[in-house]
Enzyme design. Sequence first.
Site, PDB file in Angstrom:
ATOM      1  N   TYR A  48     -20.059  42.632 -51.364  1.00 15.57           N
ATOM      2  CA  TYR A  48     -19.878  41.172 -51.509  1.00 15.57           C
ATOM      3  C   TYR A  48     -18.573  40.876 -52.255  1.00 15.57           C
ATOM      4  O   TYR A  48     -17.807  39.996 -51.865  1.00 15.57           O
ATOM      5  CB  TYR A  48     -21.090  40.607 -52.254  1.00 15.57           C
ATOM      6  CG  TYR A  48     -21.119  39.104 -52.392  1.00 15.57           C
ATOM      7  CD1 TYR A  48     -21.221  38.272 -51.278  1.00 15.57           C
ATOM      8  CD2 TYR A  48     -21.064  38.503 -53.645  1.00 15.57           C
ATOM      9  CE1 TYR A  48     -21.263  36.883 -51.417  1.00 15.57           C
ATOM     10  CE2 TYR A  48     -21.113  37.122 -53.791  1.00 15.57           C
ATOM     11  CZ  TYR A  48     -21.212  36.317 -52.672  1.00 15.57           C
ATOM     12  OH  TYR A  48     -21.247  34.948 -52.816  1.00 15.57           O
TER      13      TYR A  48
ATOM     14  N   SER B  41     -15.891  33.147 -54.321  1.00 13.10           N
ATOM     15  CA  SER B  41     -16.845  33.429 -55.398  1.00 13.10           C
ATOM     16  C   SER B  41     -16.089  33.988 -56.608  1.00 13.10           C
ATOM     17  O   SER B  41     -14.956  34.471 -56.461  1.00 13.10           O
ATOM     18  CB  SER B  41     -17.847  34.470 -54.896  1.00 13.10           C
ATOM     19  OG  SER B  41     -18.482  35.087 -55.985  1.00 13.10           O
TER      20      SER B  41
HETATM   21  P1  NAD Z   1     -27.699  29.995 -48.660  1.00 16.46           P
HETATM   22  O1  NAD Z   1     -28.343  31.315 -48.430  1.00 16.46           O
HETATM   23  O2  NAD Z   1     -28.485  28.877 -49.274  1.00 16.46           O
HETATM   24  O3  NAD Z   1     -27.081  29.448 -47.297  1.00 16.46           O
HETATM   25  C1  NAD Z   1     -26.419  30.251 -46.389  1.00 16.46           C
HETATM   26  C2  NAD Z   1     -26.663  29.646 -44.997  1.00 16.46           C
HETATM   27  O4  NAD Z   1     -25.888  30.416 -44.075  1.00 16.46           O
HETATM   28  C3  NAD Z   1     -28.128  29.725 -44.548  1.00 16.46           C
HETATM   29  O5  NAD Z   1     -28.565  28.453 -44.106  1.00 16.46           O
HETATM   30  C4  NAD Z   1     -28.103  30.743 -43.395  1.00 16.46           C
HETATM   31  O6  NAD Z   1     -29.037  30.453 -42.370  1.00 16.46           O
HETATM   32  C5  NAD Z   1     -26.680  30.592 -42.895  1.00 16.46           C
HETATM   33  N1  NAD Z   1     -26.203  31.781 -42.176  1.00 16.46           N
HETATM   34  C6  NAD Z   1     -26.424  33.078 -42.499  1.00 16.46           C
HETATM   35  N2  NAD Z   1     -25.861  33.873 -41.584  1.00 16.46           N
HETATM   36  C7  NAD Z   1     -25.261  33.062 -40.672  1.00 16.46           C
HETATM   37  C8  NAD Z   1     -24.520  33.290 -39.494  1.00 16.46           C
HETATM   38  N3  NAD Z   1     -24.277  34.532 -39.052  1.00 16.46           N
HETATM   39  N4  NAD Z   1     -24.074  32.234 -38.803  1.00 16.46           N
HETATM   40  C9  NAD Z   1     -24.322  30.966 -39.220  1.00 16.46           C
HETATM   41  N5  NAD Z   1     -25.027  30.682 -40.326  1.00 16.46           N
HETATM   42  C10 NAD Z   1     -25.483  31.720 -41.052  1.00 16.46           C
HETATM   43  O7  NAD Z   1     -26.372  30.318 -49.476  1.00 16.46           O
HETATM   44  P2  NAD Z   1     -25.615  29.548 -50.620  1.00 16.46           P
HETATM   45  O8  NAD Z   1     -25.993  30.177 -51.894  1.00 16.46           O
HETATM   46  O9  NAD Z   1     -25.717  28.081 -50.456  1.00 16.46           O
HETATM   47  O10 NAD Z   1     -24.127  30.053 -50.332  1.00 16.46           O
HETATM   48  C11 NAD Z   1     -23.183  29.362 -49.564  1.00 16.46           C
HETATM   49  C12 NAD Z   1     -21.818  30.006 -49.778  1.00 16.46           C
HETATM   50  O11 NAD Z   1     -21.461  29.966 -51.154  1.00 16.46           O
HETATM   51  C13 NAD Z   1     -21.773  31.481 -49.377  1.00 16.46           C
HETATM   52  O12 NAD Z   1     -20.529  31.771 -48.803  1.00 16.46           O
HETATM   53  C14 NAD Z   1     -21.904  32.195 -50.701  1.00 16.46           C
HETATM   54  O13 NAD Z   1     -21.374  33.488 -50.640  1.00 16.46           O
HETATM   55  C15 NAD Z   1     -21.115  31.272 -51.599  1.00 16.46           C
HETATM   56  N6  NAD Z   1     -21.382  31.376 -53.034  1.00 16.46           N
HETATM   57  C16 NAD Z   1     -22.649  31.284 -53.529  1.00 16.46           C
HETATM   58  C17 NAD Z   1     -22.823  31.369 -54.915  1.00 16.46           C
HETATM   59  C18 NAD Z   1     -24.180  31.283 -55.543  1.00 16.46           C
HETATM   60  O14 NAD Z   1     -24.282  31.472 -56.753  1.00 16.46           O
HETATM   61  N7  NAD Z   1     -25.212  31.000 -54.758  1.00 16.46           N
HETATM   62  C19 NAD Z   1     -21.744  31.544 -55.761  1.00 16.46           C
HETATM   63  C20 NAD Z   1     -20.490  31.635 -55.206  1.00 16.46           C
HETATM   64  C21 NAD Z   1     -20.328  31.537 -53.849  1.00 16.46           C
END
Ligand code: NAD
Length: 280
Positions: A176, A163
């Site tokens: 985070y 991130s």
């Molecule tokens: P999201 O919440 O849409 O998806 C996360 C998924 O992880 C969910 O389906 C959830 O059920 C699953 N999950 C949670 N805990 C779990 C566990 N213990 N075991 C297995 N699965 C588990 O999230 P997203 O926004 O698509 O993020 C995906 C990745 O991208 C993450 O690592 C997040 O930190 C990173 N990220 C997101 C952003 C943003 O702006 N959304 C920016 C940078 C990085």
Amino acid sequence: MNELNLKGKVAVITGGAGIICSTMARSLAAQGVKTVILDLNKEAAVSVAVEIEKEFKTSSIGVSASVLDKASLEAARKEIHDNFGPIDILINGAGGNSPAATTKVEKMECTEDEKLEDTFFGLQIEGFDKVFDLNFKGTLLPSMVFATDMVKKKSGVIINISSMNSYRPLTKIAAYSAAKAAVNNFTQWLAVHFSKTGIRVNAIAPGFLLTNQNRFLLIDEKTGELTARGNKIIKGTPMERYCVPEELTGTLIYLVSDLSKFVTGIVIPVDGGFSAYSGV
Ligand code: NAD
């Protein structure tokens, strides 16, 4: 020669039912990769897998496991072997933030009426543990379990999802930010450790997307408008908009394919210029 060399490979995508990773899984399926949608939420994982099979005519399964529970990951590996055989690609996508690890204010003001619980001193250690574990240990454990196949084959690719917070922490979200910084550091460490095994380890650092994990910070629940923080992000992003998940897939395909054969231990920002901009 097919320069991508992806067709028929087996990829595990943790957090594969989520917004970013389900899109990543689709982009792999479009290249003929067999995808394993691994998620805590079995129903959602199966539903993504069913959609992928229908859309791309490429095998996909939904598997339930927690990235924090090694035994459940080992059971998942067995299920994957039974269906597809050994694993070639791992996307460590499960991750996210929590309100319990988020301060209410950006900076302490030291005024008489300031409530300490709104500041650093109000962070709940359980929330801190939860966020740190999910993002850091949730990257470490699947790598430990699924890379065993790659070591045997002397080939494989691991992609960690980092991130913008990993380079410079954003206000309020101490746990985070620290956890994603640890993910970058671990990406480099594991890349060096695996450098003679044929396994490459890299990361993608997305800019800002509107997803379930950050909606509470960026959209006002009552009005549906961007919060002040949401507006600040747009101002800090030279392209002046949020990223959409499809914009991460070009970098993903580059990193998982033979296009990046000599690339290991790097973190690629896909951020509309956020990390390059001083704000002035
Ligand atoms: P999201 O919440 O849409 O998806 C996360 C998924 O992880 C969910 O389906 C959830 O059920 C699953 N999950 C949670 N805990 C779990 C566990 N213990 N075991 C297995 N699965 C588990 O999230 P997203 O926004 O698509 O993020 C995906 C990745 O991208 C993450 O690592 C997040 O930190 C990173 N990220 C997101 C952003 C943003 O702006 N959304 C920016 C940078 C990085």
